[in-house]
Design a protein around this motif. Structure first.
Motif, PDB file in Angstrom:
ATOM      1  N   MET A  10      15.883   5.680  13.067  1.00 18.19           N
ATOM      2  CA  MET A  10      16.326   4.286  13.156  1.00 18.19           C
ATOM      3  C   MET A  10      16.174   3.536  11.828  1.00 18.19           C
ATOM      4  SD  MET A  10      15.073   2.996  16.910  1.00 18.19           S
ATOM      5  CE  MET A  10      13.341   3.347  16.671  1.00 18.19           C
ATOM      6  N   SER A  11      15.420   4.102  10.900  1.00 13.57           N
ATOM      7  CA  SER A  11      15.104   3.383   9.662  1.00 13.57           C
ATOM      8  C   SER A  11      16.229   3.376   8.639  1.00 13.57           C
ATOM      9  CB  SER A  11      13.859   3.986   9.008  1.00 13.57           C
ATOM     10  OG  SER A  11      14.167   5.220   8.375  1.00 13.57           O
ATOM     11  N   ASP A  12      17.202   4.269   8.759  1.00  8.56           N
ATOM     12  CA  ASP A  12      18.282   4.419   7.775  1.00  8.56           C
ATOM     13  C   ASP A  12      17.760   4.933   6.439  1.00  8.56           C
ATOM     14  OD1 ASP A  12      20.986   4.384   7.051  1.00  8.56           O
ATOM     15  OD2 ASP A  12      20.825   2.375   6.184  1.00  8.56           O
ATOM     16  N   LEU A  13      16.639   5.645   6.468  1.00  7.17           N
ATOM     17  CA  LEU A  13      16.055   6.240   5.270  1.00  7.17           C
ATOM     18  C   LEU A  13      15.764   7.714   5.541  1.00  7.17           C
ATOM     19  CD1 LEU A  13      13.595   3.355   4.420  1.00  7.17           C
ATOM     20  CD2 LEU A  13      15.623   3.987   3.093  1.00  7.17           C
ATOM     21  N   THR A  14      15.649   8.491   4.479  1.00  8.60           N
ATOM     22  CA  THR A  14      15.349   9.912   4.606  1.00  8.60           C
ATOM     23  C   THR A  14      13.839  10.138   4.572  1.00  8.60           C
ATOM     24  OG1 THR A  14      15.335  10.357   2.230  1.00  8.60           O
ATOM     25  CG2 THR A  14      17.478  10.494   3.369  1.00  8.60           C
ATOM     26  N   PRO A  15      13.397  11.313   4.999  1.00  7.14           N
ATOM     27  CA  PRO A  15      11.965  11.627   4.902  1.00  7.14           C
ATOM     28  C   PRO A  15      11.441  11.517   3.466  1.00  7.14           C
ATOM     29  CG  PRO A  15      13.026  13.193   6.353  1.00  7.14           C
ATOM     30  CD  PRO A  15      14.129  12.364   5.725  1.00  7.14           C
ATOM     31  N   ASP A  16      12.235  11.938   2.477  1.00  9.97           N
ATOM     32  CA  ASP A  16      11.793  11.839   1.077  1.00  9.97           C
ATOM     33  C   ASP A  16      11.678  10.384   0.628  1.00  9.97           C
ATOM     34  OD1 ASP A  16      11.574  14.594   0.771  1.00  9.97           O
ATOM     35  OD2 ASP A  16      13.580  14.805  -0.084  1.00  9.97           O
ATOM     36  N   GLU A  17      12.586   9.535   1.079  1.00  5.46           N
ATOM     37  CA  GLU A  17      12.512   8.115   0.735  1.00  5.46           C
ATOM     38  C   GLU A  17      11.284   7.483   1.382  1.00  5.46           C
ATOM     39  OE1 GLU A  17      17.356   7.650   0.267  1.00  5.46           O
ATOM     40  OE2 GLU A  17      16.396   7.104   2.156  1.00  5.46           O
ATOM     41  N   ILE A  18      11.006   7.839   2.621  1.00  2.00           N
ATOM     42  CA  ILE A  18       9.812   7.334   3.306  1.00  2.00           C
ATOM     43  C   ILE A  18       8.555   7.847   2.613  1.00  2.00           C
ATOM     44  CG2 ILE A  18       8.474   7.435   5.446  1.00  2.00           C
ATOM     45  CD1 ILE A  18      10.892   5.502   5.527  1.00  2.00           C
ATOM     46  N   SER A  19       8.565   9.105   2.198  1.00  2.00           N
ATOM     47  CA  SER A  19       7.407   9.659   1.482  1.00  2.00           C
ATOM     48  C   SER A  19       7.142   8.899   0.192  1.00  2.00           C
ATOM     49  CB  SER A  19       7.621  11.136   1.171  1.00  2.00           C
ATOM     50  OG  SER A  19       7.611  11.888   2.355  1.00  2.00           O
ATOM     51  N   ALA A  20       8.213   8.533  -0.516  1.00  2.00           N
ATOM     52  CA  ALA A  20       8.049   7.767  -1.750  1.00  2.00           C
ATOM     53  C   ALA A  20       7.437   6.398  -1.468  1.00  2.00           C
ATOM     54  CB  ALA A  20       9.392   7.613  -2.467  1.00  2.00           C
ATOM     55  N   ILE A  21       7.894   5.753  -0.405  1.00  2.00           N
ATOM     56  CA  ILE A  21       7.319   4.453  -0.024  1.00  2.00           C
ATOM     57  C   ILE A  21       5.840   4.633   0.337  1.00  2.00           C
ATOM     58  CG2 ILE A  21       7.353   2.606   1.704  1.00  2.00           C
ATOM     59  CD1 ILE A  21      10.439   3.083   1.862  1.00  2.00           C
ATOM     60  N   ALA A  22       5.548   5.631   1.149  1.00  2.00           N
ATOM     61  CA  ALA A  22       4.170   5.877   1.588  1.00  2.00           C
ATOM     62  C   ALA A  22       3.259   6.142   0.396  1.00  2.00           C
ATOM     63  CB  ALA A  22       4.128   7.052   2.561  1.00  2.00           C
ATOM     64  N   GLU A  23       3.727   6.973  -0.532  1.00  2.00           N
ATOM     65  CA  GLU A  23       2.918   7.293  -1.706  1.00  2.00           C
ATOM     66  C   GLU A  23       2.715   6.054  -2.577  1.00  2.00           C
ATOM     67  OE1 GLU A  23       3.183   9.937  -5.769  1.00  2.00           O
ATOM     68  OE2 GLU A  23       4.184  10.691  -3.973  1.00  2.00           O
ATOM     69  N   HIS A  24       3.779   5.348  -2.838  1.00  2.00           N
ATOM     70  CA  HIS A  24       3.701   4.184  -3.725  1.00  2.00           C
ATOM     71  C   HIS A  24       2.787   3.094  -3.165  1.00  2.00           C
ATOM     72  CE1 HIS A  24       4.989   0.590  -5.915  1.00  2.00           C
ATOM     73  NE2 HIS A  24       5.278   1.441  -6.887  1.00  2.00           N
ATOM     74  N   GLU A  25       2.888   2.870  -1.875  1.00  2.00           N
ATOM     75  CA  GLU A  25       2.139   1.782  -1.244  1.00  2.00           C
ATOM     76  C   GLU A  25       0.843   2.252  -0.565  1.00  2.00           C
ATOM     77  OE1 GLU A  25       3.163  -1.695  -1.437  1.00  2.00           O
ATOM     78  OE2 GLU A  25       4.052  -0.523  -3.077  1.00  2.00           O
ATOM     79  N   HIS A  26       0.537   3.550  -0.683  1.00  2.00           N
ATOM     80  CA  HIS A  26      -0.678   4.126  -0.097  1.00  2.00           C
ATOM     81  C   HIS A  26      -0.753   3.846   1.406  1.00  2.00           C
ATOM     82  CE1 HIS A  26      -1.918   4.841  -4.206  1.00  2.00           C
ATOM     83  NE2 HIS A  26      -1.676   3.567  -4.459  1.00  2.00           N
ATOM     84  N   LEU A  27       0.335   4.204   2.090  1.00  2.00           N
ATOM     85  CA  LEU A  27       0.451   3.981   3.536  1.00  2.00           C
ATOM     86  C   LEU A  27       0.615   5.301   4.264  1.00  2.00           C
ATOM     87  CD1 LEU A  27       3.144   1.139   3.438  1.00  2.00           C
ATOM     88  CD2 LEU A  27       0.674   0.853   3.778  1.00  2.00           C
ATOM     89  N   ASN A  28       0.272   5.316   5.541  1.00  2.00           N
ATOM     90  CA  ASN A  28       0.596   6.511   6.314  1.00  2.00           C
ATOM     91  C   ASN A  28       2.100   6.473   6.592  1.00  2.00           C
ATOM     92  OD1 ASN A  28       1.300   5.504   8.981  1.00  2.00           O
ATOM     93  ND2 ASN A  28      -0.873   5.140   9.354  1.00  2.00           N
TER      94      ASN A  28
END
Length: 91
Positions: A10-28
């Motif tokens: 539902m997010s309109d993003l890929t797993p790699d894009e989500i991983s980049a967000i998670a890594e950058h923002e230190h989020l699960n």
């Protein structure tokens, strides 16, 4: 209860894009999906692109070629699927 995969879809993003967000923002990853979806739906595409670029620069500094390749692919996909972005296209 929704699964991670359902939220990702539902997010309109890929797993790699989500991983980049998670890594950058230190989020699960689940919180990163929520943040990514919020940014996509509230004119935050430039911020997501900046996260990916920052992560890519960090991977370059660390000499992590595998991560560079993943992030370069994520950046290309993001730019191709979010054409309203006029950001850096040199990757």
């Amino acid at each position: 209860m929704l699964t991670y995969e359902e939220c990702l879809e539902m997010s309109d993003l890929t797993p790699d894009e989500i991983s980049a967000i998670a890594e950058h923002e230190h989020l699960n990853p689940m919180i990163a999906v929520a943040l990514g979806h919020y940014l996509i739906t509230h004119d935050g595409e430039q911020k997501i692109q900046r996260f990916i670029l920052d992560d890519l620069e960090r991977a370059k500094r660390c000499g992590d070629r595998h991560k560079q390749a993943l992030l370069t692919g994520a950046l290309r996909h993001f730019i191709a699927n979010h054409p309203q972005q006029n950001g850096q296209r040199g990757y």
